[in-house]
Motif scaffolding. Structure first.
Motif, PDB file in Angstrom:
ATOM      1  N   GLU A   8       0.824  -1.205   0.000  1.00 11.45           N
ATOM      2  CA  GLU A   8       0.000   0.000   0.000  1.00 11.45           C
ATOM      3  C   GLU A   8       0.856   1.251   0.000  1.00 11.45           C
ATOM      4  OE1 GLU A   8      -3.171  -0.055  -0.340  1.00 11.45           O
ATOM      5  OE2 GLU A   8      -4.004  -1.858   0.569  1.00 11.45           O
ATOM      6  N   GLY A   9       0.264   2.341  -0.471  1.00 14.88           N
ATOM      7  CA  GLY A   9       0.969   3.619  -0.458  1.00 14.88           C
ATOM      8  C   GLY A   9       0.361   4.562  -1.476  1.00 14.88           C
ATOM      9  N   GLY A  10       0.854   5.770  -1.487  1.00 15.57           N
ATOM     10  CA  GLY A  10       0.344   6.770  -2.420  1.00 15.57           C
ATOM     11  C   GLY A  10       0.914   6.589  -3.814  1.00 15.57           C
ATOM     12  N   GLU A  11       0.574   7.513  -4.676  1.00 16.84           N
ATOM     13  CA  GLU A  11       1.038   7.448  -6.070  1.00 16.84           C
ATOM     14  C   GLU A  11       2.561   7.644  -6.097  1.00 16.84           C
ATOM     15  OE1 GLU A  11      -1.754   6.875  -8.017  1.00 16.84           O
ATOM     16  OE2 GLU A  11      -2.823   7.118  -6.129  1.00 16.84           O
ATOM     17  N   ILE A  52     -13.713   2.144 -13.305  1.00 14.12           N
ATOM     18  CA  ILE A  52     -13.314   3.051 -12.219  1.00 14.12           C
ATOM     19  C   ILE A  52     -12.270   4.062 -12.688  1.00 14.12           C
ATOM     20  CG2 ILE A  52     -12.330   3.244  -9.902  1.00 14.12           C
ATOM     21  CD1 ILE A  52     -13.072   0.324  -9.406  1.00 14.12           C
ATOM     22  N   LEU A  53     -11.295   3.581 -13.446  1.00 14.00           N
ATOM     23  CA  LEU A  53     -10.146   4.446 -13.749  1.00 14.00           C
ATOM     24  C   LEU A  53     -10.291   5.232 -15.056  1.00 14.00           C
ATOM     25  CD1 LEU A  53      -7.187   2.191 -12.531  1.00 14.00           C
ATOM     26  CD2 LEU A  53      -8.355   4.007 -11.303  1.00 14.00           C
ATOM     27  N   ASP A  54     -11.388   5.005 -15.763  1.00 17.39           N
ATOM     28  CA  ASP A  54     -11.607   5.708 -17.032  1.00 17.39           C
ATOM     29  C   ASP A  54     -11.602   7.228 -16.822  1.00 17.39           C
ATOM     30  OD1 ASP A  54     -12.602   6.810 -19.368  1.00 17.39           O
ATOM     31  OD2 ASP A  54     -14.072   5.208 -19.686  1.00 17.39           O
ATOM     32  N   ARG A  55     -10.741   7.898 -17.545  1.00 20.42           N
ATOM     33  CA  ARG A  55     -10.600   9.354 -17.351  1.00 20.42           C
ATOM     34  C   ARG A  55     -11.853  10.118 -17.772  1.00 20.42           C
ATOM     35  NH1 ARG A  55      -4.548  11.042 -19.200  1.00 20.42           N
ATOM     36  NH2 ARG A  55      -5.358  13.097 -18.708  1.00 20.42           N
ATOM     37  N   ASN A  56     -12.744   9.475 -18.532  1.00 19.27           N
ATOM     38  CA  ASN A  56     -13.987  10.139 -18.937  1.00 19.27           C
ATOM     39  C   ASN A  56     -15.046  10.123 -17.833  1.00 19.27           C
ATOM     40  OD1 ASN A  56     -13.129  10.739 -21.570  1.00 19.27           O
ATOM     41  ND2 ASN A  56     -13.438   8.589 -22.114  1.00 19.27           N
ATOM     42  N   ASP A  61     -19.869   9.187  -8.740  1.00 17.39           N
ATOM     43  CA  ASP A  61     -20.170   9.505  -7.350  1.00 17.39           C
ATOM     44  C   ASP A  61     -19.196   8.739  -6.439  1.00 17.39           C
ATOM     45  OD1 ASP A  61     -22.141  10.271  -5.117  1.00 17.39           O
ATOM     46  OD2 ASP A  61     -22.046   8.087  -4.962  1.00 17.39           O
ATOM     47  N   SER A  62     -18.843   9.337  -5.307  1.00  9.26           N
ATOM     48  CA  SER A  62     -17.807   8.693  -4.479  1.00  9.26           C
ATOM     49  C   SER A  62     -18.277   7.386  -3.841  1.00  9.26           C
ATOM     50  CB  SER A  62     -17.251   9.653  -3.436  1.00  9.26           C
ATOM     51  OG  SER A  62     -18.287  10.288  -2.771  1.00  9.26           O
ATOM     52  N   ARG A  63     -19.570   7.261  -3.549  1.00 11.71           N
ATOM     53  CA  ARG A  63     -20.054   5.967  -3.016  1.00 11.71           C
ATOM     54  C   ARG A  63     -20.074   4.905  -4.108  1.00 11.71           C
ATOM     55  NH1 ARG A  63     -24.061   6.315   2.073  1.00 11.71           N
ATOM     56  NH2 ARG A  63     -23.157   8.158   3.011  1.00 11.71           N
ATOM     57  N   THR A  64     -20.406   5.334  -5.325  1.00 12.64           N
ATOM     58  CA  THR A  64     -20.352   4.390  -6.451  1.00 12.64           C
ATOM     59  C   THR A  64     -18.928   3.863  -6.584  1.00 12.64           C
ATOM     60  OG1 THR A  64     -22.007   5.734  -7.598  1.00 12.64           O
ATOM     61  CG2 THR A  64     -20.805   4.129  -8.935  1.00 12.64           C
ATOM     62  N   GLU A  65     -17.988   4.784  -6.509  1.00 11.98           N
ATOM     63  CA  GLU A  65     -16.575   4.408  -6.620  1.00 11.98           C
ATOM     64  C   GLU A  65     -16.202   3.388  -5.532  1.00 11.98           C
ATOM     65  OE1 GLU A  65     -13.276   7.486  -7.452  1.00 11.98           O
ATOM     66  OE2 GLU A  65     -12.986   6.964  -5.359  1.00 11.98           O
ATOM     67  N   ALA A  66     -16.613   3.672  -4.303  1.00 17.11           N
ATOM     68  CA  ALA A  66     -16.296   2.775  -3.186  1.00 17.11           C
ATOM     69  C   ALA A  66     -16.904   1.386  -3.398  1.00 17.11           C
ATOM     70  CB  ALA A  66     -16.793   3.376  -1.876  1.00 17.11           C
ATOM     71  N   LEU A  67     -18.149   1.363  -3.915  1.00 17.50           N
ATOM     72  CA  LEU A  67     -18.825   0.071  -4.136  1.00 17.50           C
ATOM     73  C   LEU A  67     -18.158  -0.712  -5.258  1.00 17.50           C
ATOM     74  CD1 LEU A  67     -22.507   1.324  -3.756  1.00 17.50           C
ATOM     75  CD2 LEU A  67     -21.378  -0.363  -2.285  1.00 17.50           C
ATOM     76  N   LEU A  68     -17.707  -0.001  -6.295  1.00 16.43           N
ATOM     77  CA  LEU A  68     -17.034  -0.683  -7.408  1.00 16.43           C
ATOM     78  C   LEU A  68     -15.707  -1.292  -6.951  1.00 16.43           C
ATOM     79  CD1 LEU A  68     -17.766   1.755 -10.387  1.00 16.43           C
ATOM     80  CD2 LEU A  68     -18.658  -0.559 -10.085  1.00 16.43           C
ATOM     81  N   TYR A  69     -14.967  -0.549  -6.148  1.00 18.76           N
ATOM     82  CA  TYR A  69     -13.714  -1.123  -5.614  1.00 18.76           C
ATOM     83  C   TYR A  69     -14.013  -2.367  -4.786  1.00 18.76           C
ATOM     84  CZ  TYR A  69     -10.557   2.680  -6.961  1.00 18.76           C
ATOM     85  OH  TYR A  69      -9.795   3.568  -7.665  1.00 18.76           O
ATOM     86  N   ALA A  70     -15.072  -2.286  -3.978  1.00 11.15           N
ATOM     87  CA  ALA A  70     -15.416  -3.428  -3.122  1.00 11.15           C
ATOM     88  C   ALA A  70     -15.864  -4.618  -3.973  1.00 11.15           C
ATOM     89  CB  ALA A  70     -16.497  -3.032  -2.126  1.00 11.15           C
ATOM     90  N   ASN A 154      -3.611   8.038 -14.519  1.00 10.15           N
ATOM     91  CA  ASN A 154      -5.028   7.675 -14.442  1.00 10.15           C
ATOM     92  C   ASN A 154      -5.843   8.762 -13.729  1.00 10.15           C
ATOM     93  OD1 ASN A 154      -5.239   7.180 -11.565  1.00 10.15           O
ATOM     94  ND2 ASN A 154      -4.115   5.287 -11.889  1.00 10.15           N
ATOM     95  N   ARG A 155      -7.165   8.511 -13.638  1.00  4.11           N
ATOM     96  CA  ARG A 155      -8.074   9.525 -13.103  1.00  4.11           C
ATOM     97  C   ARG A 155      -7.669   9.953 -11.687  1.00  4.11           C
ATOM     98  NH1 ARG A 155     -12.992   9.357 -10.439  1.00  4.11           N
ATOM     99  NH2 ARG A 155     -13.035   7.100 -10.432  1.00  4.11           N
ATOM    100  N   LEU A 156      -7.194   8.977 -10.886  1.00  6.46           N
ATOM    101  CA  LEU A 156      -6.882   9.325  -9.492  1.00  6.46           C
ATOM    102  C   LEU A 156      -5.560  10.064  -9.343  1.00  6.46           C
ATOM    103  CD1 LEU A 156      -8.866   6.552  -9.082  1.00  6.46           C
ATOM    104  CD2 LEU A 156      -8.688   7.642  -6.866  1.00  6.46           C
TER     105      LEU A 156
END
Ligand code: TYD
Length: 206
Positions: A8-11, A52-56, A61-70, A154-156
């Motif tokens: 784990e770690g940042g970019e 998730i990572l698509d730049r478009n 939404d941030s909860r959508t993002e969290a659910l997709l990662y999960a 990427n987007r993040l």
């Protein structure tokens, strides 16, 4: 002996390069392992990763993002991580639950406990045996990415500096909260030293 190890770690912390070099060392020692990453690692999980990572997808939404990662995490556990652990292998995983805690819980402001809740459904309580946190100043990490033409932005990566500071601060808090499984590695050091430190932490758990 099975062991679930997350990186784990940042970019730009160099965790992915360290992971590959650690895999080479395990290979040389004849220790069975698999190398994998999140989000992704299986075809279904990789499809979710692309969304998730698509730049478009700036409207995500941030909860959508969290659910997709999960969701991607769950699929990856079922298809790859759990079977490998059952076979007695070491699993080296580039990012896992703690990335959600740091990025969605901390930096995005959804809260650590909310993200733990969503992920407890997804993971059925599977925590890593060891989490290596590659700690680096966000400015230095992002400068490394800018200097590395091979690494796609990427987007993040495009988030503001405050976001990356929030990610780091949350990882530092998680390291204090989950002392038993966390080892913090000073990722500002040269890669070879970083790998030595990380490998020492792994060997001490074998
Ligand atoms: P990736 O290209 O794998 O980045 P890195 O090389 O930095 O690991 O992209 C993954 C991105 O997804 C990264 O910016 C961190 C982010 N992420 C989250 O926000 N939450 C998560 O749960 C996970 C696994 C990753």
């Amino acid at each position: 002996m099975s062991l679930f190890i997350t990186f784990e770690g940042g970019e730009g912390s160099g965790k992915s390069s360290a992971l590959r070099l650690i895999a080479e060392r395990l290979e040389k020692e004849g220790i069975p392992y698999i190398l994998t990453r999140e989000p992704g690692g299986t075809p279904i999980a990789e499809s979710i990763r692309n969304v998730i990572l698509d730049r478009n997808n700036v409207a995500m939404d941030s909860r959508t993002e969290a659910l997709l990662y999960a969701a991607s995490r769950r699929q990856h556990l079922v298809e790859k991580v759990w079977p490998a652990l059952k076979e007695g292998k070491i699993v080296l995983c580039d990012r896992y639950l703690d990335s959600s805690l740091a990025y969605q819980g901390g930096a995005r402001g959804l809260g650590i406990d909310k993200i733990l809740e969503v992920n407890s459904f997804a993971t059925e309580g599977t925590f890593p045996d060891l989490t290596l946190f590659f700690d680096i100043e966000p400015e230095l990490g992002l400068a490394r990415i800018a200097a590395n033409a091979n690494r796609e932005v990427n987007r993040l990566d495009l988030e503001k500096m405050d976001f990356h500071r929030g990610v780091r601060k949350t990882f530092q808090e998680l390291a204090a909260r989950f002392k038993d499984r966390y080892v913090t590695i000073d990722a500002s050091k040269p890669l070879e030293e970083v790998v030595d430190d990380a490998y020492a932490a792994i060997k001490s758990r074998l």
